[in-house]
Design a protein around this motif. Sequence first.
Motif, mmCIF file in Angstrom:
data_model
loop_
_atom_site.group_PDB
_atom_site.id
_atom_site.type_symbol
_atom_site.label_atom_id
_atom_site.label_comp_id
_atom_site.label_asym_id
_atom_site.label_seq_id
_atom_site.Cartn_x
_atom_site.Cartn_y
_atom_site.Cartn_z
ATOM 1 N N LEU A 176 54.407 64.514 51.962
ATOM 2 C CA LEU A 176 54.371 63.305 51.584
ATOM 3 C C LEU A 176 53.665 63.295 49.904
ATOM 4 N N PRO A 177 52.490 63.862 49.978
ATOM 5 C CA PRO A 177 51.457 63.844 48.645
ATOM 6 C C PRO A 177 52.313 64.449 47.491
ATOM 7 N N SER A 178 53.257 65.583 47.709
ATOM 8 C CA SER A 178 53.912 66.060 46.528
ATOM 9 C C SER A 178 55.173 65.227 46.135
ATOM 10 N N MET A 179 55.714 64.642 47.436
ATOM 11 C CA MET A 179 56.736 63.524 47.054
ATOM 12 C C MET A 179 56.348 62.412 46.328
ATOM 13 N N THR B 50 59.359 67.479 65.897
ATOM 14 C CA THR B 50 58.207 67.697 65.117
ATOM 15 C C THR B 50 58.704 67.323 63.774
ATOM 16 N N LEU B 51 59.800 67.168 63.216
ATOM 17 C CA LEU B 51 60.278 66.874 61.941
ATOM 18 C C LEU B 51 59.616 66.096 61.200
ATOM 19 N N PRO B 52 59.024 64.673 61.939
ATOM 20 C CA PRO B 52 58.514 63.668 61.123
ATOM 21 C C PRO B 52 56.876 64.243 60.437
ATOM 22 N N LEU B 53 56.332 65.353 61.200
ATOM 23 C CA LEU B 53 55.207 65.767 60.836
ATOM 24 C C LEU B 53 55.476 66.427 59.256
ATOM 25 N N VAL C 181 45.595 54.768 62.106
ATOM 26 C CA VAL C 181 47.007 54.855 61.879
ATOM 27 C C VAL C 181 47.538 56.178 62.575
ATOM 28 N N LEU C 182 46.766 57.323 62.341
ATOM 29 C CA LEU C 182 47.186 58.631 63.216
ATOM 30 C C LEU C 182 46.836 58.354 64.701
ATOM 31 N N PRO D 70 56.841 60.034 68.767
ATOM 32 C CA PRO D 70 57.007 61.586 69.089
ATOM 33 C C PRO D 70 56.495 61.969 67.562
ATOM 34 N N PRO D 71 55.762 63.400 67.576
ATOM 35 C CA PRO D 71 55.872 64.334 68.576
ATOM 36 C C PRO D 71 54.698 64.306 69.273
#
Lengths: 272, 585
Positions: free
Chosen positions: B526-529, B517-520, B408-409, B417-418
């Motif tokens: 993600l893991p902590s969320m 670059t914000l989506p990065l 997927v990456l 983007p980005p």
Amino acid sequence: MIWVWIALAPILGGLVYGGERVLRARMQRRLGPPFLQPFYDMFKLLDKRTLIVHAPHALLAVAHFFALWFSVAAIFLGWNLLYIVFLHLIAQMLLILAGYSVRSAYSHLGANRELLMLVAYEPILILVAVGLYLVSGSFEITGMIQKGNYLAQLPLLFAALLMIVPIKVKKSPFDVGEAHQEIVGGVEIEYSGVFYEFLYMSRFLEYLFIYSFVFIFGGESVWLGAVLVAGVFLLVNLVDNATARVRTPQMIKIIYMAAMPLAVLNLVWILL
Amino acid sequence: MLLTLILLPIATAFLILYSSTRIQYLLSAAVLGVGSFLSVSLFMSTERVSFHLPFLLNAMIIAADLVLLIYFLVQGKKFNSPKVIVLAAAQLLLYIYAEYAAPSGRSAEIVVDELSRFMFLIINIVGGIIVLYSVRYMEDESVEPYKKRHFIAAMLLFLSVMNAIVCANSLLLFFFLFEMTTLASYQLIAFRNDEISRANALRALWMNQIGGVVILAGTLVAALVLDTVMLDTLLQHSGGMLLFSVALLSMAALVKGASIPFDGWLLGAMVAPTPVSAMLHSATMVKIAPYLILKLAPVLGTTLLGGVLSITGALVFVAAAYLALSRSIFKEILGYSTVALLGLMMALAAIGTKESMMLSMVLMLFHALSKALLFLAAGVLEKQYHLKSIEEMSALVHRAPKTVGFIVLGFVSLTLPPFGLFMGKLFAITSVASLLRERPLLLIVLVSMIIGSTLLVLLYFKVSSALLSNPSDTVRTEKERIPQGFSIPLVLLSLLILFAAVGFIVIQHDVLLALFTLPLLFVFALPSMIRSMEHYDRTAIYHCGEKESFDAALVYYEPSVRIKGMIYWGFGILFVAVAFVGVLS
């Protein structure tokens, strides 16, 4: 001031959505829900017990909402229109990935449809950005709304944009994304409570997003822009009440066979 | 340094033939380290290096070339393929004539310019990683041990051929190395030596030989009319038959880049072991196509030939992306998307402005990284899970979360983007749009670019739809272990993709772009969320009262036979038109 508007964007969109439901009801000689129904819905949803399927699925809906909010904010701030289209693309992809991330047939069907809808409208949005750039000489919205007279030079492109507005706001004949008789809830099916509320509010933002494109065609005159938005709003709802849903492949075919040639023809015309 | 880049892989290849698996790991890691270091330091320096080859070496190359062509002839006879025989014989005659007609060299045979240095980066870093991966891949292959060693040695030899071809200035030397890459393709596709591999290898051979024939024809035109076989002197000429010669050379690029109607050989090449697909058929060898067009771009510029080439490339982008929608074998999908993106790179290169050429190079780099990652992940699926078709991959994320993560990456890095490839496309749209006023024909390129990119989004996310689809948290997930020999190259490539993407955005000096670059951040948070979500209750999936088990529905679009025929004929005509336009202008 502009930041206040940005902060209020979901509420603004909610009002548009509520207004639309009333308008549609009146067109059908119904009374319709109260104007503030979207907000009553919100309170009800927040009150419900939230059940999730798995964490990434729920989080993607939140991310979708914020990415969409971000792209609407970028429009209000008058940034590069092309970048905005792609910010919106990120938001849509988050939603589609959310739909694919659960093992639910309806969610998958819904995400498939969202993806195909994207395939239909994305090229037109980019062509609109390019067309506005060719006339105004700038990709920035701030630059675009300092010039006027887009309608005289880009009438066919505007028509193409008109054809994709129903896809974005999920109205007939292109409401495949919301065909609950076929796909039940679609992408939204596995959401509940507060996470469903995020998806519900995303819908309000979609309204602001797509009608902003219509507004830009007004150019320097804010009034023309407002009249265009109001006219398109009425027209879309009228068409919604008067037509039946087409199938997804037909929708793509119509957009690629009618809207795309219109847009390209318009670009050829202003280039020659 | 240049000599080290060319000789080191050759030397290591010989060492590998006599070493154990552990030494093979060490040696290929060493090649990766030294190669990357040298190519980066070469990239930093700015001088233009050029030198003549000694007479003896030239004579050896001619001899080797003759042997090679005769070998092709023999192979054609052995496997009873008239096309290979005819084309090999034609090449043999043309080659002898070209050597005879070639004026004695006044300028250097080897020239290292900016473009070559850039290509070194791709070849040595991405290629090196793939060689490292292939050591592990070969461990699981069921062939004799000596064949495994030969395979790795061949990959290394191929690296040095690639390093040489991007700095060849003499067209005859270029032809020799071009044929060497064809040989590598032929040998490595036929590696498994079954009926399909053999047939596909022969098809790859004869199609690539067409490329050889047109290169020789181009060289002959250059030698006879313009009195030179050196690329740099050739490109300084103007008028006359120059464009004809250039047109013939760019036709070779179309063949090597597997543009439709030559896509068959690249698709067939997917039966080869996965490192071959990664190295030859996506990351490095097929990059010769955009490389060659970039070389020729200074004379293409605003000519009609440049226009036809860029339109051909752009249409290939759309058509290949469309054809890929009907495929279900994972590697074939990757193969078609390679054809598509190569078309885009050639289109941008052929436009010939400084900006578009730069963007073409950017696309080349990021495409090499992302496609290498995808192919290597496909190799893991093939070896660890024995999966080839996306139809069998339903809910794979449950069994193989890490591998699916890499895939997927890879998809995201090709479309959103980005990441660099997306940025390249974005700038390409801006750049082409700004040229539209002067060159309205580029509208075709622009529209194709827009539609093609959208189709690729559909393609990749359609595939991810099969891979994803995790059951509810009420079902337990098992842990996946990827062997280190696979995971290290995958992680290296992922890190390179991330850093290159961030780096590319930083050098644009555009604050707005940095927002992409914000989506990065979201991904990293993600893991902590996910951990913070534990207090929500889990539920099973709603089936609307149905009892049937879930089956992910994939979207396919298969063009009818008539339309497919029209596409192939259309591109065939365009291919021939390139030569005609060359003659006329």
